[in-house]
Design a protein around this motif. Structure first.
Motif, PDB file in Angstrom:
ATOM      1  N   MET A 193       0.820  -1.326   0.101  1.00 57.00           N
ATOM      2  CA  MET A 193       0.104   0.032   0.005  1.00 57.00           C
ATOM      3  C   MET A 193       1.005   1.202  -0.046  1.00 57.00           C
ATOM      4  SD  MET A 193      -3.394   0.835   2.001  1.00 57.00           S
ATOM      5  CE  MET A 193      -4.176   0.727   0.525  1.00 57.00           C
ATOM      6  N   GLU A 194       0.499   2.149  -0.743  1.00 53.79           N
ATOM      7  CA  GLU A 194       1.320   3.448  -0.836  1.00 53.79           C
ATOM      8  C   GLU A 194       0.463   4.631  -0.373  1.00 53.79           C
ATOM      9  OE1 GLU A 194       3.347   5.570  -4.592  1.00 53.79           O
ATOM     10  OE2 GLU A 194       3.131   3.245  -4.747  1.00 53.79           O
ATOM     11  N   PHE A 195       1.118   5.346   0.325  1.00 55.82           N
ATOM     12  CA  PHE A 195       0.593   6.613   1.141  1.00 55.82           C
ATOM     13  C   PHE A 195       1.370   7.713   0.501  1.00 55.82           C
ATOM     14  CE2 PHE A 195       0.288   3.017   4.236  1.00 55.82           C
ATOM     15  CZ  PHE A 195      -1.030   3.018   4.419  1.00 55.82           C
ATOM     16  N   TYR A 196       0.499   8.635   0.283  1.00 56.95           N
ATOM     17  CA  TYR A 196       1.065   9.957  -0.463  1.00 56.95           C
ATOM     18  C   TYR A 196       1.038  11.168   0.568  1.00 56.95           C
ATOM     19  CZ  TYR A 196       0.313   7.564  -4.586  1.00 56.95           C
ATOM     20  OH  TYR A 196       0.496   6.795  -5.616  1.00 56.95           O
ATOM     21  N   SER A 197       0.424  10.788   1.851  1.00 57.57           N
ATOM     22  CA  SER A 197       0.586  11.917   2.693  1.00 57.57           C
ATOM     23  C   SER A 197       0.465  11.455   4.227  1.00 57.57           C
ATOM     24  CB  SER A 197      -0.541  12.813   2.731  1.00 57.57           C
ATOM     25  OG  SER A 197      -1.984  12.271   2.975  1.00 57.57           O
ATOM     26  N   LEU A 198       0.693  12.052   5.050  1.00 53.62           N
ATOM     27  CA  LEU A 198       0.724  11.492   6.500  1.00 53.62           C
ATOM     28  C   LEU A 198      -0.582  11.295   6.896  1.00 53.62           C
ATOM     29  CD1 LEU A 198       2.385  10.872   8.997  1.00 53.62           C
ATOM     30  CD2 LEU A 198       2.147  13.346   9.731  1.00 53.62           C
ATOM     31  N   GLN A 199      -1.549  12.306   6.551  1.00 55.94           N
ATOM     32  CA  GLN A 199      -3.042  11.915   6.732  1.00 55.94           C
ATOM     33  C   GLN A 199      -3.510  10.792   6.283  1.00 55.94           C
ATOM     34  OE1 GLN A 199      -5.468  15.183   5.666  1.00 55.94           O
ATOM     35  NE2 GLN A 199      -7.312  14.302   6.797  1.00 55.94           N
ATOM     36  N   GLU A 200      -3.161  10.535   5.163  1.00 58.87           N
ATOM     37  CA  GLU A 200      -3.807   9.173   4.672  1.00 58.87           C
ATOM     38  C   GLU A 200      -3.196   7.852   5.424  1.00 58.87           C
ATOM     39  OE1 GLU A 200      -2.993   8.515   0.555  1.00 58.87           O
ATOM     40  OE2 GLU A 200      -3.610  10.452  -0.152  1.00 58.87           O
ATOM     41  N   TYR A 201      -2.062   7.966   5.861  1.00 58.82           N
ATOM     42  CA  TYR A 201      -1.201   6.977   6.807  1.00 58.82           C
ATOM     43  C   TYR A 201      -2.252   6.786   7.704  1.00 58.82           C
ATOM     44  CZ  TYR A 201       2.133   4.551   9.702  1.00 58.82           C
ATOM     45  OH  TYR A 201       2.440   3.688  10.708  1.00 58.82           O
ATOM     46  N   TYR A 202      -2.400   7.999   8.812  1.00 59.12           N
ATOM     47  CA  TYR A 202      -2.924   7.918   9.925  1.00 59.12           C
ATOM     48  C   TYR A 202      -4.357   7.401   9.792  1.00 59.12           C
ATOM     49  CZ  TYR A 202       0.631  10.482  12.556  1.00 59.12           C
ATOM     50  OH  TYR A 202       1.936  10.826  13.041  1.00 59.12           O
ATOM     51  N   THR A 203      -5.286   7.937   8.756  1.00 57.60           N
ATOM     52  CA  THR A 203      -6.419   7.357   8.552  1.00 57.60           C
ATOM     53  C   THR A 203      -6.404   5.921   8.278  1.00 57.60           C
ATOM     54  OG1 THR A 203      -7.130   9.486   7.525  1.00 57.60           O
ATOM     55  CG2 THR A 203      -8.552   7.777   7.184  1.00 57.60           C
ATOM     56  N   PHE A 204      -5.494   5.145   7.220  1.00 63.39           N
ATOM     57  CA  PHE A 204      -5.586   3.972   7.294  1.00 63.39           C
ATOM     58  C   PHE A 204      -5.149   3.125   8.695  1.00 63.39           C
ATOM     59  CE2 PHE A 204      -2.822  -0.004   6.077  1.00 63.39           C
ATOM     60  CZ  PHE A 204      -4.008  -0.638   5.476  1.00 63.39           C
ATOM     61  N   LYS A 209      -5.786   4.032  11.443  1.00 58.10           N
ATOM     62  CA  LYS A 209      -6.796   4.340  12.622  1.00 58.10           C
ATOM     63  C   LYS A 209      -7.928   3.307  12.150  1.00 58.10           C
ATOM     64  CE  LYS A 209      -9.992   7.847  14.081  1.00 58.10           C
ATOM     65  NZ  LYS A 209     -10.299   9.194  13.854  1.00 58.10           N
ATOM     66  N   GLY A 210      -8.107   2.987  11.002  1.00 54.63           N
ATOM     67  CA  GLY A 210      -9.180   2.234  10.397  1.00 54.63           C
ATOM     68  C   GLY A 210      -8.774   0.765  10.969  1.00 54.63           C
ATOM     69  N   VAL A 211      -7.503   0.243  10.590  1.00 56.56           N
ATOM     70  CA  VAL A 211      -7.149  -0.882  10.923  1.00 56.56           C
ATOM     71  C   VAL A 211      -7.147  -1.325  12.434  1.00 56.56           C
ATOM     72  CG1 VAL A 211      -5.012  -2.416  10.771  1.00 56.56           C
ATOM     73  CG2 VAL A 211      -5.658  -1.321   8.924  1.00 56.56           C
ATOM     74  N   VAL A 212      -7.091  -0.129  13.203  1.00 50.50           N
ATOM     75  CA  VAL A 212      -6.785  -0.524  14.677  1.00 50.50           C
ATOM     76  C   VAL A 212      -8.331  -0.537  15.125  1.00 50.50           C
ATOM     77  CG1 VAL A 212      -6.439   0.719  16.794  1.00 50.50           C
ATOM     78  CG2 VAL A 212      -4.689   0.760  15.068  1.00 50.50           C
ATOM     79  N   TYR A 213      -9.355   0.239  14.546  1.00 48.40           N
ATOM     80  CA  TYR A 213     -10.753  -0.158  14.869  1.00 48.40           C
ATOM     81  C   TYR A 213     -11.031  -1.357  14.433  1.00 48.40           C
ATOM     82  CZ  TYR A 213     -11.549   4.721  15.884  1.00 48.40           C
ATOM     83  OH  TYR A 213     -11.461   6.110  16.583  1.00 48.40           O
TER      84      TYR A 213
END
Length: 43
Positions: free
Chosen positions: A1-12, A14-18
């Protein structure tokens, strides 16, 4: 998986942790039911 910004990384993450937390909650509930339901006696 490729992330283009820090916000995308945090959102991803966070979803996995949920999802993991939900799985652990369901698994702990099923395990607790298994522990309590395993001591039935026929009279």
């Amino acid at each position: 998986m490729e992330f283009y910004s820090l916000q995308e990384y945090y959102t991803f993450t966070k979803g996995v942790v949920y999802l993991l937390m939900g799985g652990i909650l369901v698994g702990a509930t099923l395990y607790w039911q298994f522990l309590l339901g395993g001591n039935k006696k026929d009279d």
